[in-house]
Motif scaffolding. Structure first.
Motif, PDB file in Angstrom:
ATOM      1  N   LYS A  66       0.815  -1.201   0.000  1.00 11.48           N
ATOM      2  CA  LYS A  66       0.000   0.000   0.000  1.00 11.48           C
ATOM      3  C   LYS A  66       0.858   1.265   0.000  1.00 11.48           C
ATOM      4  N   ARG A  67       2.002   1.152   0.663  1.00  6.32           N
ATOM      5  CA  ARG A  67       2.901   2.319   0.704  1.00  6.32           C
ATOM      6  C   ARG A  67       3.565   2.553  -0.653  1.00  6.32           C
ATOM      7  N   ARG A  69       2.449   2.581  -3.676  1.00  4.74           N
ATOM      8  CA  ARG A  69       1.370   2.665  -4.662  1.00  4.74           C
ATOM      9  C   ARG A  69       1.857   3.060  -6.042  1.00  4.74           C
ATOM     10  N   LYS A  70       2.918   3.890  -6.077  1.00 10.38           N
ATOM     11  CA  LYS A  70       3.317   4.420  -7.366  1.00 10.38           C
ATOM     12  C   LYS A  70       3.936   3.361  -8.268  1.00 10.38           C
ATOM     13  N   LYS A  72       4.053  -0.369 -10.077  1.00  9.37           N
ATOM     14  CA  LYS A  72       3.082  -1.353 -10.551  1.00  9.37           C
ATOM     15  C   LYS A  72       3.486  -2.735 -10.060  1.00  9.37           C
ATOM     16  N   LEU A  73       2.966  -3.093  -8.891  1.00  8.32           N
ATOM     17  CA  LEU A  73       3.324  -4.374  -8.271  1.00  8.32           C
ATOM     18  C   LEU A  73       2.136  -5.337  -8.327  1.00  8.32           C
ATOM     19  N   GLY A  74       1.378  -5.238  -9.340  1.00  4.33           N
ATOM     20  CA  GLY A  74       0.178  -6.071  -9.430  1.00  4.33           C
ATOM     21  C   GLY A  74      -1.011  -5.288  -8.938  1.00  4.33           C
ATOM     22  N   ARG A  75      -2.158  -5.536  -9.545  1.00  2.38           N
ATOM     23  CA  ARG A  75      -3.342  -4.771  -9.177  1.00  2.38           C
ATOM     24  C   ARG A  75      -3.709  -5.018  -7.715  1.00  2.38           C
ATOM     25  N   THR A  76      -4.032  -3.960  -7.025  1.00  2.00           N
ATOM     26  CA  THR A  76      -4.298  -4.048  -5.590  1.00  2.00           C
ATOM     27  C   THR A  76      -5.470  -4.969  -5.286  1.00  2.00           C
ATOM     28  N   LYS A  77      -6.439  -5.018  -6.213  1.00  2.00           N
ATOM     29  CA  LYS A  77      -7.623  -5.848  -5.934  1.00  2.00           C
ATOM     30  C   LYS A  77      -7.220  -7.325  -5.834  1.00  2.00           C
TER      31      LYS A  77
ATOM     32  N   ASP B 702       0.681   9.918  -5.512  1.00  2.00           N
ATOM     33  CA  ASP B 702       2.003   9.296  -5.429  1.00  2.00           C
ATOM     34  C   ASP B 702       2.662   9.200  -6.801  1.00  2.00           C
ATOM     35  N   ALA B 703       1.837   8.952  -7.791  1.00  2.00           N
ATOM     36  CA  ALA B 703       2.395   8.776  -9.134  1.00  2.00           C
ATOM     37  C   ALA B 703       2.704  10.094  -9.825  1.00  2.00           C
ATOM     38  N   ARG B 810      -3.436   4.812 -12.616  1.00  2.00           N
ATOM     39  CA  ARG B 810      -3.088   4.335 -11.265  1.00  2.00           C
ATOM     40  C   ARG B 810      -4.307   4.273 -10.345  1.00  2.00           C
ATOM     41  N   TYR B 813      -5.867   1.019 -10.975  1.00  2.00           N
ATOM     42  CA  TYR B 813      -4.899  -0.021 -10.604  1.00  2.00           C
ATOM     43  C   TYR B 813      -4.823  -0.190  -9.085  1.00  2.00           C
ATOM     44  N   ALA B 814      -4.971   0.953  -8.376  1.00  2.00           N
ATOM     45  CA  ALA B 814      -4.768   0.915  -6.927  1.00  2.00           C
ATOM     46  C   ALA B 814      -6.038   0.596  -6.153  1.00  2.00           C
ATOM     47  N   CYS B 815      -7.176   0.527  -6.821  1.00  2.00           N
ATOM     48  CA  CYS B 815      -8.420   0.293  -6.077  1.00  2.00           C
ATOM     49  C   CYS B 815      -8.450  -1.136  -5.537  1.00  2.00           C
ATOM     50  N   PRO B 816      -8.559  -1.293  -4.214  1.00  2.00           N
ATOM     51  CA  PRO B 816      -8.521  -2.648  -3.654  1.00  2.00           C
ATOM     52  C   PRO B 816      -9.853  -3.388  -3.777  1.00  2.00           C
TER      53      PRO B 816
END
Lengths: 348, 837
Positions: A66-67, A69-70, A72-77, B702-703, B810, B813-816
């Protein structure tokens, strides 16, 4: 229940993988402990325990993810989906690993922590399934939680302007309005309201003293054009009464948490909840002439908006406060797990 | 600043017009602007200018600064009286190289005339009611033409005495201005011939009309040289001593840009221009757009040299062009002086070209080089200097290229060097080849290419390939807008624009495919281009209708009255990505045309022939092609295939209208009112799943160096929140009017704002959805005494769909919780409809 969310399409394979891991653990355990009491140090116990430990460590990776975020380490979902289902599988695996016993004090503490982590996680999951739906239906005027105070401040300023335009200047002996110059200049001095909170963009810069070149995207609360057609035939008594009630009751409620000295707690305020608000405005309308109706409606809507903001704050707390507890005990669990691994390896 | 017409007294407004003779129609001055009536637009007035008789209309349509005809709420053209200056321009200015013999200082064609400087003096002779002939010197910019008026200008060869009188009169005014507002040093510099590119128009007039600029006949006032300067702004320097109070700056600020920051302050000699309530420029609400500087005819308002240097450096950086080192002979960034040497740029202010250093690029193309590709977005146009180009228009529709040029910068993005991408390049003068592609050629006589995409913010409608060594000047949309301010260049551009627009639009309309080239030409000659403002009705339900419309730009909605409610039926937009043009309004025309053939059907469906079945209203600024019914009837008589096509169309439309669902549909209504029809890439949050964790905003921040380009707030569409983030509109309003062309569309959809943005906020103001945010970034310090004050430069920021950092948004991409989506307005409606069902 946990599959109530529309993410089941994504969760399906992960849930299946978790069940397979769990099943495999059980099978391994039943094979490895045939005819002998089950322990964590047996080969089967060790394998199952290692899987559980791996899962716990993986679960902890969600925090750094989460920290970062910038990147691309795989989609957060997908991270969250793995976090949820593997986390659920981890509990039974740990029980299998322990041979369904608590063991000594240390392992008991470890197991208790695991149970707490799992329980808080499930609790949070349930909260995050149901509360958004409740908010959708009940809080149509919700805003960004961090902006609640700003929006309320602007609301109060717009009300003042509306009353001044519609009723004329505030008569004497109707209470004293709180000075809002500081809050207003804080809003104005920023380059824009959202960027005020964005201190990272220009660390260490005192924006109020900066020379700004170019257009400021200003939200000027003093530039309201409404109110002119709200009250045509108000008599003097109405004007005094509305100004008085606004100064003494409505604005302190709108500005709670914003202006310290004017804070009026929700429980003590006659407009502290929706029912009381509706009753209070009904009484106020009864004491004023019919001409006051539009302006009282406008004031009531701002109060109801503020009540929704309060409810939103509460809902937001239920949605997210548990994470601090969950993350805290998860870290503790992780640390104790490492100690447990080292201890176990030493005595193998 | 408050308008003088809005003098508030108690609770009542007093109109300044009620002051009759003392009306102050222009910024509080005793100047009256006379009105004209609609009939004046048709009324001929015979006048004589310098011995030549001519006929002009008593009134002309009022136009915006960009030459667009203005209409009132009833859709009628707003007339304004024809002035002597208009008539002289018509007589003498036939091409961009021609010069109007009437000198001007306070007047520009794109500004409302105020007649404060009086250097545009001409002599008139007009007959009074008494029969006596009145002879007078009047200002050409404000004085209206009248029947039988005889006008003598400085260009007259018949009347040398009057010319001398005019020269003397203008000379006195210019000399007085020079005495008060030009320094001794400035005047001494005029002894020799002034710099050809001199931006100071007063100096030019002094050189022209004052025999001895050093020894003037009139001494300056006591205040001369003591009015002071305003050095507060980081971008613009203000020298009140050089200001002649022509009000070009105030009109530019208030009437062109609508910033309402500038006005005159004071009376008599101490009068000066002021910002807000006479604040230093820096402390005022000035947005530093530079419009006032560009308009200023003297040195009173100038860009600071450092600003220009920085601006050119940033622009070069954005263009990825280092002119000194590139060594590429095919590309050359033109200096302001080089640009002014090109005739069409004659009317563009030097200061504008200076501020937009590098705004124009000269390109040399070899045979086979592709100038621009069909389907790609472009924010530049090409002025053809020499050579020949082939225009390749695919009749089967544009195949949109998803992979645009990877090079950055708005010029580089458009320009594709080399012969890559050319499938075939046949030679000869055939108008079509076996592949069914029409073939057209363009040369210098066509003046301009690519202006449609530039002005309409639409994809390129054709691929343009050089067929011989050719030269073009590539200009940004801001330069194109500037060219539209000059009547001669506007006429030139309009002719080319109409020709190209109609050619492209008509050839892409399925209905017109059965028309032969000559018939298409006939159609093109008979149609008219009209502009409609937001909310203005185009036609109303129940009216008789005899026009068919084609949309070139903007959106319209169709509605039908159900009881007291106006139910939205559908909407229509500009040509889509495949180049398909929206045609509407045919039902009334075709039902009348085929009344006998469709009699049974009309009766069965209860349709009255020739009557509009719905109302059509402009949703934004709309440009239409209006085809009169008479031309359609003429063509159907000549072309039986066309007649059959239209009959089939009429049957289809009648059935469609008869079966149309007109029940109350809030979804459809919200779709239109929220402008979702224009959205290609909305950020929508499913509020059922969204936990309000703000991960989307945080990931965005962040991006992008800590600055979020989205705000998790906005309008709700059913259970979805349409977040405040760029929608990649099909017709992006934000691209209109950027003074430095820093904002454009790149690739497929994304809107990009380059670093040479000056932070004026025009794009942010234009965006109706608030999706452009102004952010400040620190740009050094200013030393004031012992204090170091940080300078914060504003810059517009918008979502570019994360194309600058790899392409995956992003936020999504970042939405959990799988609550964030990027989708078009129509996709969102489909999703909502599916869920509701």
């Amino acid at each position: 229940m946990l599959l109530a969310r529309k993410m089941h399409l994504h969760y399906g394979p992960i849930a299946l993988a978790s069940i397979l891991i769990l099943g495999g653990g059980l099978w391994q355990y039943s094979l490895g402990t045939k005819g002998s009491p089950a322990t964590g140090s047996s080969l089967a116990g060790l394998v199952v325990g290692s899987i559980a430990a791996g899962i716990i460590l993986f679960e902890l990776l969600l925090w750094p993810r989460k920290r970062l975020r910038k990147y691309k380490l795989g989609r957060t979902k997908f991270w969250v989906a793995y976090h949820l289902w593997l986390g659920l599988a981890c509990g039974p695996l740990a029980f299998i690993h322990s041979g369904f016993r608590f063991g000594g004090t240390f392992t008991t503490v470890l197991m208790a922590l695991l149970v707490l982590v799992l329980t808080s996680g499930v609790f949070g999951w349930v909260m995050q399934v149901f509360i958004p739906r409740w908010m959708l239906g009940n809080l149509p005027q919700e805003t960004i939680p961090s902006q609640i105070d700003d929006v309320s401040l602007l609301s109060a300023l717009e009300n003042r302007q509306m009353l001044t335009v519609a009723l004329g200047p505030k008569p004497p002996n109707t209470g004293k309005l709180v000075a809002l110059e500081d809050q207003l200049s804080a809003l104005k001095s920023g380059l824009s309201v959202p960027s005020m909170g964005n201190a990272d963009a220009m660390p260490g810069l005192d924006k109020s003293n900066a020379i700004v070149v170019g257009a400021r995207q200003r939200r000027d609360p003093q530039r309201a054009s409404f109110g002119q057609d709200l009250a045509d035939d108000l008599n003097g008594a109405d004007r005094i009464e509305i100004w008085k009630q606004y100064t003494l009751v409505i604005e302190p409620f709108l500005l709670k948490n914003i202006v310290p000295n004017s804070t009026r707690s929700t429980s003590r305020s006659p407009i502290g909840n929706l029912q009381r608000t509706q009753e209070w405005f009904k009484n106020l309308q009864a004491s004023c002439s019919d001409s006051a109706f539009p302006i009282l409606m406008a004031l009531q809507s701002t109060v109801e908006e503020r009540l929704q903001f309060d409810a939103q704050r509460m809902a937001h707390a239920w949605l997210h406060r548990w994470i601090a507890f969950h993350a805290g005990i998860s870290v503790m669990l992780g640390v104790l797990l490492i100690v447990h691994i080292i201890q176990s390896l030493r005595y193998m | 600043m408050a308008s003088n017409q809005d003098l508030l007294d108690g609770n009542e407004y007093i109109s300044a017009r009620e002051e009759a003779l003392f009306a102050r129609d222009v910024d509080g001055q005793l100047i009256r602007r006379a009105d004209a009536s609609l009939t004046d637009l048709e009324l001929d007035v015979r006048i004589t200018i310098d011995g030549q008789a001519m006929v002009v209309k008593k009134a002309v349509p009022m136009r915006s600064s960009q030459g667009v005809v203005l209409v009132n709420d009833r859709g009628e053209v707003i007339p304004r009286p024809t002035t002597i200056y208009d008539a002289v321009t018509r007589m003498y200015v036939r091409s961009v190289q021609d010069i109007n013999p009437v000198p001007v200082l306070c007047h520009r064609e794109h500004l409302q005339p105020v007649g404060v400087c009086r250097v545009c003096m001409v002599e008139i002779q007009e007959q009074r009611k008494s029969g006596r002939v009145k002879k007078d010197l009047v200002s050409a910019c404000t004085y209206h033409v009248k029947e039988g008026m005889v006008i003598t200008t400085l260009a007259s060869t018949e009347n040398p005495k009057t010319v001398e009188v005019l020269k003397d009169s203008v000379g006195v005014i210019v000399e007085l201005l020079a005495s008060e507002h030009l320094s001794q040093q400035d005047r001494e510099s005029l002894v020799d011939s002034p710099n050809r590119y001199e931006p100071n128009e007063l100096k030019k007039l002094v050189h022209r009309f004052v025999p001895d600029p050093v020894q003037l006949r009139y001494p300056p006032s006591e205040l001369a040289g003591k009015r002071g300067v305003d050095p507060s702004s980081e971008i613009i320097s203000v020298d009140h001593d050089a200001c002649i109070l022509c009000q070009r700056c105030t009109r530019a600020c208030n009437e062109i840009k609508h910033n309402d920051v500038m006005a005159r302050d004071g009376k008599g000699y101490p009068t000066k221009i002021a910002f807000d309530t006479n604040l230093p420029m820096l402390e005022s609400s000035c947005v530093s757009c530079g419009e006032c500087v560009i308009s200023c005819p003297t040195d009173a308002l100038q860009f600071r040299p450092l600003v220009i240097e920085k601006q050119i450096a940033k622009l070069s950086d954005d263009l990825h062009l280092d002119t000194s080192q590139s060594g590429d002979p095919s590309t050359e960034v033109l200096s302001p002086e080089q640009m002014l040497d090109i005739p069409i740029f004659t009317g563009i202010p030097y200061k504008f070209l200076q501020f937009n250093g590098g705004a124009c690029v000269r390109r040399i193309l070899q045979p086979g080089d592709v100038l621009c590709k069909e389907g790609e977005y472009g924010s530049t146009a090409f002025l053809i200097q020499r050579g020949k180009f082939e225009i390749q228009i695919s009749r089967s529709g544009v195949k949109k290229s998803n992979k645009s040029s990877e090079r950055k910068g708005f010029f580089n993005r458009i320009f594709t060097s080399g012969s890559k991408g050319i499938a075939t390049l046949a030679t000869g003068s055939d108008t079509s080849n076996p592949k069914g592609e029409s073939r057209l050629f363009r040369g210098p006589e066509d003046v301009i290419l690519g202006e449609m995409a530039c002005l309409n913010r639409s994809p390129r409608s054709a691929t343009v390939v050089a067929v011989e060594e050719s030269e073009v000047i590539e200009i940004g949309s801001n330069v194109l807008y500037m060219l539209q301010r000059n009547s001669a260049s506007l006429k030139l551009l309009n002719e080319a624009y109409r020709r190209h627009a109609l050619n492209s639009n008509l050839s892409r309309t399925p209905l017109c495919r059965s028309l032969k080239p000559m018939e298409l030409d006939r159609l093109a000659q008979g149609v008219e281009l009209i502009s409609v403002e937001p909310g203005q009705p185009i036609f109303k339900e129940g009216e008789l209708g005899d026009e068919v419309y084609m949309i070139r730009l903007g959106y319209v909605k169709f509605s039908r009255l159900q009881g007291m409610r106006d139910q939205v039926l559908t909407y229509m937009g500009p040509p889509n990505i495949e180049g398909e043009v929206g045609v509407f309004g045919e039902v009334a025309v075709l039902s009348k045309l085929y009344e006998s053939e469709l009699a049974d059907e009309l009766q069965a469906l209860n349709f009255a022939p020739g009557i509009r079945t719905s109302s059509c209203t402009a949703l934004d600024h709309v440009e239409l092609v209006r085809i009169p019914g008479s031309i359609i009837r003429e063509l159907t008589e000549a072309n039986s295939e066309f007649r059959k096509t239209l009959l089939d169309r009429a049957e289809t439309l009648l059935r469609r209208d008869a079966t149309r669902d007109v029940s109350e549909n809030t979804l459809k209504a919200n779709f239109v009112t929220q402008g979702l029809y224009n959205a290609q890439s909305l950020l929508v949050l499913d509020l059922e799943s969204c936990t309000r964790c703000d991960e989307c905003s945080k990931a965005c921040a962040d991006a992008h160096d800590g600055q979020t380009r989205l705000v998790r707030e906005g309008l709700r569409f059913e259970n979805f929140l349409v977040a405040t983030s760029c929608r990649s509109c099909t017709d992006p309003y934000c691209l209109v009017g950027c003074p430095v062309n820093a904002i454009f569309r790149e690739g497929d959809k994304e809107i990009v704002i380059e670093d040479h943005c000056i932070g004026c906020g025009q794009c942010a103001t234009n965006c109706p959805y608030g999706n452009i945010t102004m952010y400040g970034h620190q740009d050094g310090y200013r030393q004031e005494g012992n204090q170091k004050i940080p300078v914060v430069r504003q810059r517009a920021t918008t979502c570019d769909q994360c194309k600058s950092i790899g392409g995956t948004p992003r936020c999504v991409y970042a939405c959990p919780h799988e609550a964030a989506y990027r989708m078009s307005g129509e996709q969102l409606t489909t999703m909502v409809s599916e869920r509701n069902n």
